[in-house]
Design an enzyme around this catalytic site. Structure first.
Site, PDB file in Angstrom:
ATOM      1  N   ARG A 104       9.234  57.123  20.947  1.00 46.92           N
ATOM      2  CA  ARG A 104       7.789  56.799  20.519  1.00 46.92           C
ATOM      3  C   ARG A 104       7.535  55.570  21.663  1.00 46.92           C
ATOM      4  O   ARG A 104       6.284  55.631  21.736  1.00 46.92           O
ATOM      5  CB  ARG A 104       7.895  56.498  18.953  1.00 46.92           C
ATOM      6  CG  ARG A 104       8.163  57.727  18.167  1.00 46.92           C
ATOM      7  CD  ARG A 104       8.131  57.094  16.807  1.00 46.92           C
ATOM      8  NE  ARG A 104       7.283  56.215  16.331  1.00 46.92           N
ATOM      9  CZ  ARG A 104       7.328  55.144  15.417  1.00 46.92           C
ATOM     10  NH1 ARG A 104       8.626  54.934  15.074  1.00 46.92           N
ATOM     11  NH2 ARG A 104       6.492  54.461  15.099  1.00 46.92           N
ATOM     12  N   SER A 146      10.477  55.056   9.967  1.00 47.99           N
ATOM     13  CA  SER A 146      11.250  54.362  10.616  1.00 47.99           C
ATOM     14  C   SER A 146      11.700  53.065   9.929  1.00 47.99           C
ATOM     15  O   SER A 146      12.990  52.867  10.178  1.00 47.99           O
ATOM     16  CB  SER A 146      10.536  54.022  12.168  1.00 47.99           C
ATOM     17  OG  SER A 146      11.042  52.972  12.834  1.00 47.99           O
ATOM     18  N   HIS A 157      11.418  42.586   7.117  1.00 46.04           N
ATOM     19  CA  HIS A 157      11.242  43.632   8.451  1.00 46.04           C
ATOM     20  C   HIS A 157       9.778  43.210   8.619  1.00 46.04           C
ATOM     21  O   HIS A 157       8.974  43.207   7.746  1.00 46.04           O
ATOM     22  CB  HIS A 157      11.521  44.852   8.130  1.00 46.04           C
ATOM     23  CG  HIS A 157      11.425  45.743   9.522  1.00 46.04           C
ATOM     24  ND1 HIS A 157      12.889  46.023  10.119  1.00 46.04           N
ATOM     25  CD2 HIS A 157      10.385  46.418   9.932  1.00 46.04           C
ATOM     26  CE1 HIS A 157      12.482  46.679  11.171  1.00 46.04           C
ATOM     27  NE2 HIS A 157      11.224  46.992  11.240  1.00 46.04           N
ATOM     28  N   LYS A 171      15.792  52.723   7.928  1.00 47.04           N
ATOM     29  CA  LYS A 171      16.876  51.679   8.572  1.00 47.04           C
ATOM     30  C   LYS A 171      17.135  50.839   7.255  1.00 47.04           C
ATOM     31  O   LYS A 171      18.455  50.541   7.160  1.00 47.04           O
ATOM     32  CB  LYS A 171      16.435  50.719   9.771  1.00 47.04           C
ATOM     33  CG  LYS A 171      16.387  51.554  10.994  1.00 47.04           C
ATOM     34  CD  LYS A 171      15.632  50.723  12.218  1.00 47.04           C
ATOM     35  CE  LYS A 171      14.221  50.646  11.986  1.00 47.04           C
ATOM     36  NZ  LYS A 171      13.469  50.639  13.159  1.00 47.04           N
TER      37      LYS A 171
HETATM   38  N1  URA Z   1       9.046  48.778  13.636  1.00 44.81           N
HETATM   39  C1  URA Z   1       9.946  49.847  13.391  1.00 44.81           C
HETATM   40  O1  URA Z   1      11.168  49.606  12.890  1.00 44.81           O
HETATM   41  N2  URA Z   1       9.622  50.892  13.677  1.00 44.81           N
HETATM   42  C2  URA Z   1       8.181  51.172  13.972  1.00 44.81           C
HETATM   43  O2  URA Z   1       8.143  52.349  13.861  1.00 44.81           O
HETATM   44  C3  URA Z   1       7.096  50.188  14.210  1.00 44.81           C
HETATM   45  C4  URA Z   1       8.033  48.738  13.911  1.00 44.81           C
END
Ligand code: URA
Length: 434
Positions: A168, A183, A82, A187
């Site tokens: 956001r 965030s 990520h 996930k």
């Molecule tokens: N990537 C994400 O998944 N969430 C964020 O808040 C910023 C980057």
């Protein structure tokens, strides 16, 4: 409990209790708390921050807002990557097939563009026919049968983040370490992958500006992941200039296709090799970083990574002819060159401006439900540290019309700092955290 009290408490700089955070997130997920109250709360968090305990509580509340996946029935071990978000960041498109080609199943749920940064799902959707909205059963089948899947977050995976992320994006509440950490990690925890490498970006095109903030974000996320029993590493990389030479959805896909076939830009390749090495080590493929890197280089050189990408595209309904002939990907009707106004060295690039301009050209969203134009974007031709003459090409603007291109040109020009003396560009990789 009342939402207004929780907003006020955070506005006044107090730490929220775990129960308050859980209540707020559950209420928002059920649609009982309206967007305007959640936006006010998010802004209070941006301005007042959250401590480590609150951030961990927020992460868990968001992860538990939907299904917590367990992928072990489909693969003994899965890996994921990520990025904290950047400009021109098409790393996933190269890295995911690269590690999958070595036999590490990649189960990746990705996001759409956020603020000035692009999103992998928007990029992949510029391949005609490519489906990102996979049902959970199809996602799991792809893990089992292809060993590589990149799909949009399913509605039942961290639904609180899905709503909050979109909110956001349009309320100037992206740039906050606790909100970004929660965030991303919510996930990752909900998606059930065992090994996670985080690409934490800092600089003028990242959500955090300094290496110190990036380190704090990386430490926060690695800590949350390890606490939840996952193997996590983080790489801190520079976003002081766009990654590679393409910004914009179809343009980035085109660049990733070239990279998968060995012709991509050096910085993109290097970042993928560094991130991939960490994943191979985390997954126990080898315990030698040099061997891991050689395995990745081999998978690129012998075409197995490219074949894996094709397999994924075919499995998700994408048009393989568009991979073989990238001219079939969406193309903007107008390409306008932007040239250096004077000679000098490029000492800074306001990378965020480049991302915002791509949004303005139609490549990103102003409102949650906007549709995007996959063809538009920028093709930078000059990099930090380069010496340019007056008239040297700085970048190309790919736009839907002449007027659009002409409107953004002055802002792009102002994003480049040209000086008489060179300044060494920052290293691409600052450090690796485990
Ligand atoms: N990537 C994400 O998944 N969430 C964020 O808040 C910023 C980057």
């Amino acid at each position: 409990m009342r939402t207004i009290d929780i907003i006020a408490k955070k506005r006044d700089g107090e730490a929220l209790a775990a129960e308050e955070i859980a209540w707020l997130i559950a209420g928002y997920t059920r649609g009982e708390i309206p967007d305007y109250q959640m936006a006010a709360w998010a802004m209070a968090v941006v301005l007042r921050g959250m401590d480590v305990r609150e951030t961990a509580d927020l992460t868990l509340a968001m992860a538990r807002s939907g299904t917590m996946l367990d992928l072990h029935a489909h693969a003994p071990l899965t890996v994921d990557k990520h990025s904290t978000g950047g400009v021109g960041d098409k790393t996933t498109l190269l890295l995911a097939p690269l590690v999958a080609a070595i036999g590490l199943p990649v189960a990746k749920m990705s996001g759409r563009g956020l603020g000035f940064s692009g999103g992998t799902i928007d990029k992949l959707e510029s391949i005609p026919g490519f489906r990102t909205d996979l049902a959970l059963a199809a996602f799991c089948r792809a893990v089992r049968e292809v060993g590589l899947v990149i799909a949009a977050q399913t509605a039942d995976l961290a639904p609180a983040d899905k709503r909050l992320y979109a909110l956001r994006d349009v309320t100037a509440t992206v740039e906050s370490i606790p909100l970004i950490a929660a965030s991303i990690m919510s996930k990752k925890l909900a998606a059930g992958t065992d090994c996670i490498v985080l690409d934490v970006k800092y600089g003028s095109g990242a959500f955090v500006r300094t290496p110190e903030q990036a380190r704090l974000l990386a430490q926060t996320m690695v800590g949350i992941g390890q606490h939840a029993g996952r193997r996590v590493a983080a790489v801190i990389s520079s976003m002081e200039q766009p990654l590679g030479s393409a910004i914009g959805n179809a343009l980035e896909v085109r660049e990733a296709l070239a990279a998968l076939q060995g012709h991509g830009p050096a910085d993109l390749r290097e970042l993928c090799l560094v991130l991939g090495t960490r994943l191979l080590l985390l997954a126990g493929k080898t315990n030698d970083a040099t061997v891991a890197r050689q395995m990745l280089e081999q998978a690129l050189a012998d075409g197995t990574a490219w074949q894996k990408f094709r397999q994924m595209v075919a499995n998700q309904g994408g048009d393989l002819a568009a991979l073989d002939d990238p001219q079939r990907l969406p193309q903007a009707p107008v390409v306008m060159p932007l040239r250096a106004p004077r000679s000098g060295y490029i000492t800074a690039i306001d990378t965020q401006v480049a991302g915002l301009v791509v949004n303005e050209l139609g490549g990103g969203r102003k409102h949650k439900d906007d549709t995007i134009d996959p063809a538009v974007g920028l093709v930078p031709a000059a990099r930090l540290g380069d010496a340019v003459e007056a008239g040297t090409l700085l970048l190309e603007i790919h736009a839907a019309g002449e007027a659009d291109a002409a409107r953004v040109a002055p802002r792009l020009l102002a994003a480049y700092t040209l000086e008489d003396q060179p300044t060494p560009p920052p290293p691409l990789i600052l450090e690796v955290l485990e």
